[in-house]
Design a protein around this motif. Structure first.
Motif, short mmCIF file in Angstrom:
data_model
loop_
_atom_site.label_atom_id
_atom_site.label_comp_id
_atom_site.label_asym_id
_atom_site.label_seq_id
_atom_site.Cartn_x
_atom_site.Cartn_y
_atom_site.Cartn_z
N ALA A 1 -1.36 4.50 -16.32
CA ALA A 1 -2.73 4.86 -15.95
C ALA A 1 -2.80 6.24 -15.32
N GLY A 2 -1.76 6.62 -14.58
CA GLY A 2 -1.71 7.93 -13.95
C GLY A 2 -1.25 9.04 -14.88
N GLY A 3 -0.89 8.68 -16.12
CA GLY A 3 -0.50 9.69 -17.09
C GLY A 3 0.96 10.13 -16.98
N VAL A 4 1.72 9.50 -16.09
CA VAL A 4 3.14 9.85 -15.96
C VAL A 4 3.89 9.38 -17.21
N ILE A 5 3.64 8.16 -17.63
CA ILE A 5 4.21 7.64 -18.89
C ILE A 5 3.10 7.75 -19.93
N ARG A 6 3.29 8.63 -20.87
CA ARG A 6 2.27 8.85 -21.91
C ARG A 6 2.47 7.92 -23.09
N GLY A 7 3.63 7.36 -23.24
CA GLY A 7 3.89 6.46 -24.36
C GLY A 7 5.38 6.23 -24.48
N GLU A 8 5.74 5.31 -25.31
CA GLU A 8 7.14 5.04 -25.61
C GLU A 8 7.26 5.12 -27.12
N GLU A 9 8.30 5.82 -27.58
CA GLU A 9 8.41 6.07 -29.01
C GLU A 9 9.85 5.96 -29.48
N ALA A 10 9.99 5.75 -30.77
CA ALA A 10 11.32 5.78 -31.38
C ALA A 10 11.70 7.23 -31.61
N VAL A 11 12.92 7.57 -31.31
CA VAL A 11 13.42 8.91 -31.57
C VAL A 11 14.31 8.80 -32.80
N ILE A 12 13.85 9.41 -33.87
CA ILE A 12 14.54 9.30 -35.16
C ILE A 12 15.31 10.58 -35.43
N ASP A 13 16.57 10.45 -35.80
CA ASP A 13 17.39 11.59 -36.17
C ASP A 13 17.09 11.92 -37.63
N TRP A 14 16.25 12.92 -37.84
CA TRP A 14 15.84 13.26 -39.21
C TRP A 14 17.00 13.78 -40.03
N ARG A 15 18.06 14.26 -39.40
CA ARG A 15 19.24 14.71 -40.15
C ARG A 15 19.90 13.53 -40.87
N LYS A 16 19.90 12.37 -40.24
CA LYS A 16 20.50 11.18 -40.85
C LYS A 16 19.67 10.69 -42.05
N LEU A 17 18.45 11.18 -42.17
CA LEU A 17 17.59 10.82 -43.30
C LEU A 17 17.63 11.88 -44.39
N GLY A 18 18.57 12.84 -44.29
CA GLY A 18 18.75 13.81 -45.36
C GLY A 18 18.07 15.15 -45.16
N TRP A 19 17.54 15.42 -43.98
CA TRP A 19 16.93 16.72 -43.68
C TRP A 19 17.99 17.57 -43.01
N GLU A 20 18.57 18.50 -43.75
CA GLU A 20 19.75 19.23 -43.29
C GLU A 20 19.45 20.60 -42.68
#
Length: 152
Positions: free
Chosen positions: A45-64
């Motif tokens: 509510a105070g804006g300290v935590i804006r959200g929780e998200e998955a951090v995806i390693d795009w390199r592991k998906l073929g973006w070199e």
């Protein structure tokens, strides 16, 4: 918003182990699950935590390839900045847009599967962005530190 030592302890534990179950988070932070829930709600509510998200390693998906592009925009056109940003947001391979004061106005981080793919993106989408006065590019060689940790 006031953040106390208990809130900081909770935030440190969340940063250290983002996927932690709430019961485990409460235990590690030294609070009850009910207290944890109340404090997390207060921090959201105070804006300290804006959200929780998955951090995806795009390199592991073929973006070199990752390239940082620095732009100086034309200053004569009154909407140059807004039009450039709007167009850059439409390029799917642009993963970050930052604005600056000084000689560089905008920096884009662009990813590609390989150099041929980057060349396609560069020619078809980057060079088509409006109001570019000057551009510089930096090819990423390695990332030595990439951290979201805070000195809490």
């Amino acid at each position: 918003m006031q953040v106390d030592d208990v809130d900081r302890r909770i935030l440190r534990q969340m940063l250290a182990a983002p996927g932690l179950a709430r019961a485990e988070l409460a235990e590690r932070a030294g609070v009850t699950p009910a207290s944890l829930w109340r404090r997390l709600e207060k921090l959201r509510a105070g804006g300290v935590i804006r959200g929780e998200e998955a951090v995806i390693d795009w390199r592991k998906l073929g973006w070199e390839v990752e390239v940082s592009l620095r732009f100086t925009l034309e200053k004569a056109h009154p909407r140059a900045f807004d039009e450039f940003i709007a167009a850059a947001r439409d390029v799917p391979e642009v993963i970050e847009i930052q604005t600056f004061t000084g000689q560089t106005d905008v920096r884009l981080n662009v990813i590609a599967r390989d150099m041929a793919h980057y060349q396609e993106i560069y020619r078809a989408q980057i060079l088509a962005l409006p109001h570019i006065a000057d551009m510089d590019s930096l090819m990423l060689i390695s990332t030595l530190k990439d951290s979201a940790e805070l000195p809490l």
